[in-house]
Design an enzyme around this catalytic site. Structure first.
Site, PDB file in Angstrom:
ATOM      1  N   LYS A 165       0.836  -1.212   0.000  1.00 55.58           N
ATOM      2  CA  LYS A 165       0.000   0.000   0.000  1.00 55.58           C
ATOM      3  C   LYS A 165       0.869   1.259   0.000  1.00 55.58           C
ATOM      4  CE  LYS A 165      -3.825   2.395   0.293  1.00 55.58           C
ATOM      5  NZ  LYS A 165      -3.610   3.541   1.115  1.00 55.58           N
ATOM      6  N   GLU A 211       1.163   6.690  -6.707  1.00 56.71           N
ATOM      7  CA  GLU A 211       0.051   7.638  -6.852  1.00 56.71           C
ATOM      8  C   GLU A 211       0.549   9.090  -6.836  1.00 56.71           C
ATOM      9  OE1 GLU A 211      -2.998   6.933  -3.805  1.00 56.71           O
ATOM     10  OE2 GLU A 211      -3.025   9.102  -3.483  1.00 56.71           O
TER      11      GLU A 211
END
Lengths: 290, 290, 290, 290
Positions: free
Chosen positions: C163, C170
């Site tokens: 993550k 991102e």
């Protein structure tokens, strides 16, 4: 004054010489029988009159253990100085531990490399004013002759912190010259690249000691053809970027210089493999197979 | 020797003084009646004995027009020297144009800023050896006293090219110090930031003229609180990155320094508006409204 | 199956709904009386049949304390799942601590934001295969309907690690679009910037969910004029860069995206003050005073 | 409608097929006898009824010459469409030249690569509305089926400008994934790297077409071990950075992605040679000899 030095490698050994030349009484300990003055830390402590001051100058990896060993043979009122490349965040806990035994602690960032014995070492010191004052005769003899080269940067940790930032800046400076060198070396117009660097040593905005060294290197090897473009990094550069991340400081320049060193040590770049794979997938672009 | 100078601003005016102090006969022309020696370029040409040498030291934006005007009043065998911040790629075509009139051309990158009159100007010269030889008496007087500060870097264009790279490196160097400054300024440990910079002036790897200047600035204003973090860029930095792109030179450090100047002049960042918009869209993250 | 959820904020609350809609029996606990199903962690434990599974979905700052409290009311054989934004390096020690009580531990990186309740949440899971197997019915209901959106990434810590990297990527993706946006917005040629982004949503190499969202944002506000270019960062971006530094991974892109967020939150840049100070010192360049 | 196509390589050939499948009458010309429909540009012009529209789809290096040749056989009222990777700054002068002959001009940035024939090509168009309107039947058939994939971005040049920025963004996106890939690949915790990328394809913030392709690549070669980390760049990336420099747009992310490609093609880094030389000079650090 009297000083113990633990660790007599290139740095510690030269510092012993510089201090002795300045009239200090230095007792050095090193694992290597050829260079050591005493056989053990215990003997080192014995040879020094309390309150003692012992300068630790060992590789970062063994600093902690060395200081622990030293603390066992020292007494309340003594001072330990860590002149090695410790991470600043280790200094506080270490100072507290020693303080519980009544032992003082100073952290000193030392710059000067192989040139230090002759020119003096720049010293960035962290710790209590009282401890700094006691060591001033030593600092005065180690530092360069002029008005600069010494700072009491703040409390315990501040010396290594300042040295860390010094090295981070050093990475950025070196890489700025390096990028300029590469551009000049590829230019079709500039036919005298070493001459350009040499000329910059006076009158320009970019003159510096690093530039003097680069001129020296280009004199020895005008196209640097004997070298591989490979560079280690030594902790401080990484810690500088880590601190920038922690304190939210934008640091593209120093980080890029650090990342370039990482890349210089890779035989192939996994990231660029991924780029090549993507280009092949979407565009049928030619790929280079292993 | 005799020299004409066109443009008597901060740079050209100081150069006239330095040359006169060295015994040269200098005739200067400037649009401003208070500083000019002659009323026109024609009069400038008249006052000089052929073969003439005229040094152009005007803002980059008017260099082309100035040289065109000058060419009209000069004669075959004369030499024009462009000491301004021209783009190197303009030098070749300009030299060819002048060559058709029998006029020689040298491009000279000049470094030294406001300190040059006293300390001398570093000179990076591009052009034919024959032209360089004719101007050597002038170069000798303009350059710093020591053995450095002058280079014949290559053919026409090489002088401005070397100066361009000099300035690109300068951007990188300055920003490396600047990032280090910001980190120290935010550090909880280092309580004497100006003292740290001052101490680095001797014995360290990062010592340089720029460091001396930063120390000076911090003496005057220890937290730089009177300044805004705003910086122009002057062409050479951009051209350096353009050249890196053209010649496929990885240049993260100098480019980052240039980009930081761009950002320093923005009231708000359109790119970061887009980031804020995205964060709001996918995560409902708080946004700051105008 | 039965599941406890601790933390019923935007994420936890929506997950409870999605799981109930899928037929699971969910007991939720939250400090806020309006949303909680039970009055205390003890009551939560009581309402669930052993061996229990309790999903913790609280802000990273209180995760450690919440899990400690939960461990007090659970029994050997139970499993705690941390679905929050914990740092991966906390997972190992936490799992060991729980293991001494016989309690299992899974770390789950959860992506999906406000869109997750409807579209499903992407899940990156770290932990023992045996624990993963027990939770599969829950994972199956939380994840999106298709064949993707779930991975057992490795042992304890691997879920949060994956993550973390997801978020680092991102940052880079968002900033690539953002830089392109700024360039288009400044271009003199492109008169239909929102139309360009919209057009890219099909047939191009840059099509993505983020692009869909940017199109949406530009539909609502074609010049993003209502927003300030200000962005927080949430831990994972910083940890990604820290890991790159630790593992010697060159990471200019993601680091630059992170640094741009840092800069977006500064009223003025201390680094650029230093640059401005230097330019003034050497060149007398105009400075902007505060 | 009727369309001429000049250049029947991978892109032009596929576009001819897609247009014919949509019912258009396409006459193609290529130097290669195996794929051409006509023997010369003159014959191409002859086979088309005026006012003609001819789409040029040739390598950027020969676009100018091709359009010049085409202009000789066309008539006032005809339109030339450049669908190749021309630099936007060439479009304006080209359009003016053609306009003097009464020939219209459209510049079209085309995205879609090898997938375009089946999925359609994204089209970014620059030029006069009147010319765009005439070509709409062709654009409609080339573009993807959905509501996106086409934009009239602005006047002549805007199409190639939008495509340029598209590719610049593409560089940044690819490199963000690539850096994340490298970090995961080096992580000690994540044991299922391809599984992590696959899982991200649904429910995450980073889902995209590029991610789908990366998953595909990792399925074929989970450690990308068959590839070398080597990538060309194709003009648009460089032009994007040049434009950022010209328009003072901070562009660290896209520039870093471009610079990484430059570095990927170097056997050794001249810049890192300079760094290695400096480290040796000041610290006696080990150097790697060639």
């Amino acid at each position: 004054m009297q000083l113990g030095i633990v660790g007599l490698g290139r740095m510690g050994g030269n510092m012993r010489e510089r201090l002795r030349a300045a009239g200090h009484e230095v007792v050095g300990y090193d694992q290597s029988p050829e260079v050591t003055d005493v056989a053990s830390l215990a003997e080192l402590a014995e040879k020094l009159t309390a309150p003692r001051a012992v300068w630790v100058m060992v590789p970062a990896a063994v600093t902690e253990a060395t200081i622990d060993g030293l603390a066992e043979v020292l007494s309340p009122g003594d001072i330990i100085i860590d002149g090695g490349n410790s991470r600043f965040s280790d200094d506080g806990p270490r100072a507290e531990r020693l303080d519980r035994q009544g032992i003082g602690y100073l952290d000193v960032g030392v710059s000067g490399g192989v040139w230090g014995r002759e020119n003096g070492y720049a010293l960035m010191v962290g710790g209590d004013q009282e401890h700094v004052a006691r060591l001033m005769p030593i600092f005065e003899s180690l530092k360069p002759a002029g008005e600069f080269g010494f700072v009491h940067a703040g409390p315990v940790g501040a010396g290594h912190y300042a040295k860390m930032v010094h090295n981070g800046i050093e990475y950025g400076l070196m890489h700025a010259y390096a990028e300029g060198y590469e551009l000049l070396a590829k230019s079709e117009l500039v036919t005298n690249v070493p001459g350009v660097f040499k000329s910059w040593r006076e009158g320009t905005v970019v003159r510096s000691w690093l530039l003097d060294l680069l001129d020296r290197a280009l004199e020895e090897d005008p196209e640097l053809s004997s070298l591989r473009g490979y560079a280690e990094d030594t902790g401080e550069g990484r810690w500088t970027v880590d601190e920038a991340v922690r304190l939210a400081v934008p640091m593209n320049v120093i980080a890029a210089a650090l990342f370039a060193r990482f890349a210089s040590r890779q035989d192939d770049s996994p990231a660029m493999k991924a780029v090549a794979a993507l280009r092949f997938q979407f565009g049928g672009h030619a790929i280079h197979k292993n």
